[in-house]
Design an enzyme around this catalytic site. Structure first.
Site, PDB file in Angstrom:
ATOM      1  N   ASN A 108     -12.741  -2.935   2.530  1.00 43.31           N
ATOM      2  CA  ASN A 108     -14.079  -2.017   2.657  1.00 43.31           C
ATOM      3  C   ASN A 108     -14.828  -1.989   1.444  1.00 43.31           C
ATOM      4  O   ASN A 108     -14.537  -2.221   0.300  1.00 43.31           O
ATOM      5  CB  ASN A 108     -13.195  -0.792   2.615  1.00 43.31           C
ATOM      6  CG  ASN A 108     -12.273  -0.322   4.166  1.00 43.31           C
ATOM      7  OD1 ASN A 108     -12.520  -0.978   4.931  1.00 43.31           O
ATOM      8  ND2 ASN A 108     -11.155   0.233   3.592  1.00 43.31           N
ATOM      9  N   HIS A 147      -6.757  -5.778   2.152  1.00 46.46           N
ATOM     10  CA  HIS A 147      -5.806  -4.921   2.935  1.00 46.46           C
ATOM     11  C   HIS A 147      -5.270  -6.224   3.836  1.00 46.46           C
ATOM     12  O   HIS A 147      -6.056  -6.717   4.377  1.00 46.46           O
ATOM     13  CB  HIS A 147      -6.314  -3.888   3.868  1.00 46.46           C
ATOM     14  CG  HIS A 147      -6.689  -2.749   3.159  1.00 46.46           C
ATOM     15  ND1 HIS A 147      -6.040  -1.518   3.067  1.00 46.46           N
ATOM     16  CD2 HIS A 147      -7.972  -2.573   2.553  1.00 46.46           C
ATOM     17  CE1 HIS A 147      -6.756  -0.650   2.268  1.00 46.46           C
ATOM     18  NE2 HIS A 147      -8.010  -1.234   2.091  1.00 46.46           N
ATOM     19  N   GLN A 160     -14.478   2.436   0.993  1.00 45.38           N
ATOM     20  CA  GLN A 160     -13.747   2.175  -0.170  1.00 45.38           C
ATOM     21  C   GLN A 160     -13.427   3.182  -1.044  1.00 45.38           C
ATOM     22  O   GLN A 160     -14.201   4.108  -1.618  1.00 45.38           O
ATOM     23  CB  GLN A 160     -14.758   1.108  -1.001  1.00 45.38           C
ATOM     24  CG  GLN A 160     -13.787   0.337  -2.239  1.00 45.38           C
ATOM     25  CD  GLN A 160     -14.713  -0.590  -2.994  1.00 45.38           C
ATOM     26  OE1 GLN A 160     -15.992  -0.873  -2.631  1.00 45.38           O
ATOM     27  NE2 GLN A 160     -14.203  -1.363  -3.772  1.00 45.38           N
ATOM     28  N   HIS A 173     -10.457  -5.478  -3.064  1.00 41.48           N
ATOM     29  CA  HIS A 173      -8.932  -5.697  -2.696  1.00 41.48           C
ATOM     30  C   HIS A 173      -9.044  -5.930  -1.232  1.00 41.48           C
ATOM     31  O   HIS A 173      -9.892  -5.528  -0.416  1.00 41.48           O
ATOM     32  CB  HIS A 173      -8.143  -4.195  -2.804  1.00 41.48           C
ATOM     33  CG  HIS A 173      -8.655  -2.903  -2.355  1.00 41.48           C
ATOM     34  ND1 HIS A 173      -9.848  -2.403  -2.801  1.00 41.48           N
ATOM     35  CD2 HIS A 173      -8.516  -2.457  -1.249  1.00 41.48           C
ATOM     36  CE1 HIS A 173     -10.104  -1.411  -2.464  1.00 41.48           C
ATOM     37  NE2 HIS A 173      -9.476  -1.322  -1.288  1.00 41.48           N
ATOM     38  N   ASP A 204       0.755  -1.188  -0.099  1.00 41.96           N
ATOM     39  CA  ASP A 204       0.007   0.030   0.089  1.00 41.96           C
ATOM     40  C   ASP A 204       0.802   1.291  -0.012  1.00 41.96           C
ATOM     41  O   ASP A 204       1.865   1.264   0.599  1.00 41.96           O
ATOM     42  CB  ASP A 204      -0.976   0.040   1.246  1.00 41.96           C
ATOM     43  CG  ASP A 204      -2.026   0.955   1.033  1.00 41.96           C
ATOM     44  OD1 ASP A 204      -3.385   0.402   0.963  1.00 41.96           O
ATOM     45  OD2 ASP A 204      -1.945   2.195   1.165  1.00 41.96           O
ATOM     46  N   ILE A 205       0.307   2.367  -0.813  1.00 41.88           N
ATOM     47  CA  ILE A 205       1.264   3.431  -0.897  1.00 41.88           C
ATOM     48  C   ILE A 205       1.259   4.178   0.337  1.00 41.88           C
ATOM     49  O   ILE A 205       2.007   5.153   0.533  1.00 41.88           O
ATOM     50  CB  ILE A 205       0.904   4.091  -2.159  1.00 41.88           C
ATOM     51  CG1 ILE A 205       1.808   5.303  -2.556  1.00 41.88           C
ATOM     52  CG2 ILE A 205      -0.613   5.093  -1.909  1.00 41.88           C
ATOM     53  CD1 ILE A 205       1.781   5.848  -4.113  1.00 41.88           C
TER      54      ILE A 205
HETATM   55  P1  AMP Z   1      -9.720   1.434   0.178  1.00 43.15           P
HETATM   56  O1  AMP Z   1      -9.654   2.813   0.768  1.00 43.15           O
HETATM   57  O2  AMP Z   1     -10.135   0.395   1.032  1.00 43.15           O
HETATM   58  O3  AMP Z   1     -10.593   1.338  -1.233  1.00 43.15           O
HETATM   59  O4  AMP Z   1      -7.961   0.918  -0.173  1.00 43.15           O
HETATM   60  C1  AMP Z   1      -7.475   1.690  -1.259  1.00 43.15           C
HETATM   61  C2  AMP Z   1      -5.918   1.714  -0.804  1.00 43.15           C
HETATM   62  O5  AMP Z   1      -5.266   1.699  -2.104  1.00 43.15           O
HETATM   63  C3  AMP Z   1      -5.473   2.648   0.156  1.00 43.15           C
HETATM   64  O6  AMP Z   1      -5.008   2.116   1.245  1.00 43.15           O
HETATM   65  C4  AMP Z   1      -4.626   3.564  -0.721  1.00 43.15           C
HETATM   66  O7  AMP Z   1      -3.417   3.790   0.301  1.00 43.15           O
HETATM   67  C5  AMP Z   1      -4.174   2.430  -1.653  1.00 43.15           C
HETATM   68  N1  AMP Z   1      -3.522   2.920  -2.835  1.00 43.15           N
HETATM   69  C6  AMP Z   1      -4.066   3.906  -3.600  1.00 43.15           C
HETATM   70  N2  AMP Z   1      -3.318   4.104  -4.760  1.00 43.15           N
HETATM   71  C7  AMP Z   1      -2.218   3.364  -4.438  1.00 43.15           C
HETATM   72  C8  AMP Z   1      -1.079   3.059  -5.464  1.00 43.15           C
HETATM   73  N3  AMP Z   1      -0.869   3.732  -6.736  1.00 43.15           N
HETATM   74  N4  AMP Z   1      -0.389   2.131  -5.219  1.00 43.15           N
HETATM   75  C9  AMP Z   1      -0.455   1.360  -3.913  1.00 43.15           C
HETATM   76  N5  AMP Z   1      -1.364   1.708  -3.072  1.00 43.15           N
HETATM   77  C10 AMP Z   1      -2.470   2.433  -3.611  1.00 43.15           C
END
Ligand code: AMP
Ligand code: ZN
Length: 114
Positions: free
Chosen positions: A87, A102, A94, A100, A30-31
């Site tokens: 989520n 986590h 979400q 996805h 995760d970023i």
């Molecule tokens: P959600 O909020 O449950 O939809 O999770 C989306 C997740 O994607 C969040 O934890 C973000 O930090 C992560 N995210 C968004 N863009 C990227 C990316 N380019 N690379 C890795 N993780 C990302």
């Protein structure tokens, strides 16, 4: 392909730090990590969220949990425990509409989640 962030990451159009990949799923860090270890596991097929799982696509979810259990052992956090979160939708917070999971590890989690 839908214009989807995670589809583009899977396709290699957007860089990511890969944890694991096979024909059905892709895992990457995760970023914006929320724990010392925080990665996401996604099906390669575009599925909007866990609310879009049906008899036709359910097998990939079991596969992803098998992969998570194996990675937890290989990465060394299975023994102390960890959390898997998905989520769903607006109130579920979400932000990326591609299913996805986590995987969070390396600290004590709190309950209930916020
Ligand atoms: P959600 O909020 O449950 O939809 O999770 C989306 C997740 O994607 C969040 O934890 C973000 O930090 C992560 N995210 C968004 N863009 C990227 C990316 N380019 N690379 C890795 N993780 C990302
Ligand atoms: Zn997608």
């Amino acid at each position: 392909m839908p214009d989807c962030l995670f589809c583009r990451i899977i396709a290699g159009e957007i860089p990511s730090k890969k944890v694991y990949e096979d024909e059905q799923c892709y895992a990457f860090y995760d970023i914006d990590p929320q724990a010392p270890t925080h990665f996401l596991v996604v099906p390669k097929a575009h599925i909007q969220s866990a609310a879009a799982i049906t008899a036709e696509n359910e097998a990939v979810v079991g596969h992803i949990f098998t992969v998570i259990a194996r990675l937890a052992g290989e990465l060394g956090f299975a023994g102390r425990g960890y959390r898997v979160v998905s989520n769903i939708g607006e109130q579920g917070q979400q932000t990326v509409p591609h299913l996805h999971f986590h995987v969070l590890a390396g600290r004590d989690m709190t309950w209930p989640p916020g």
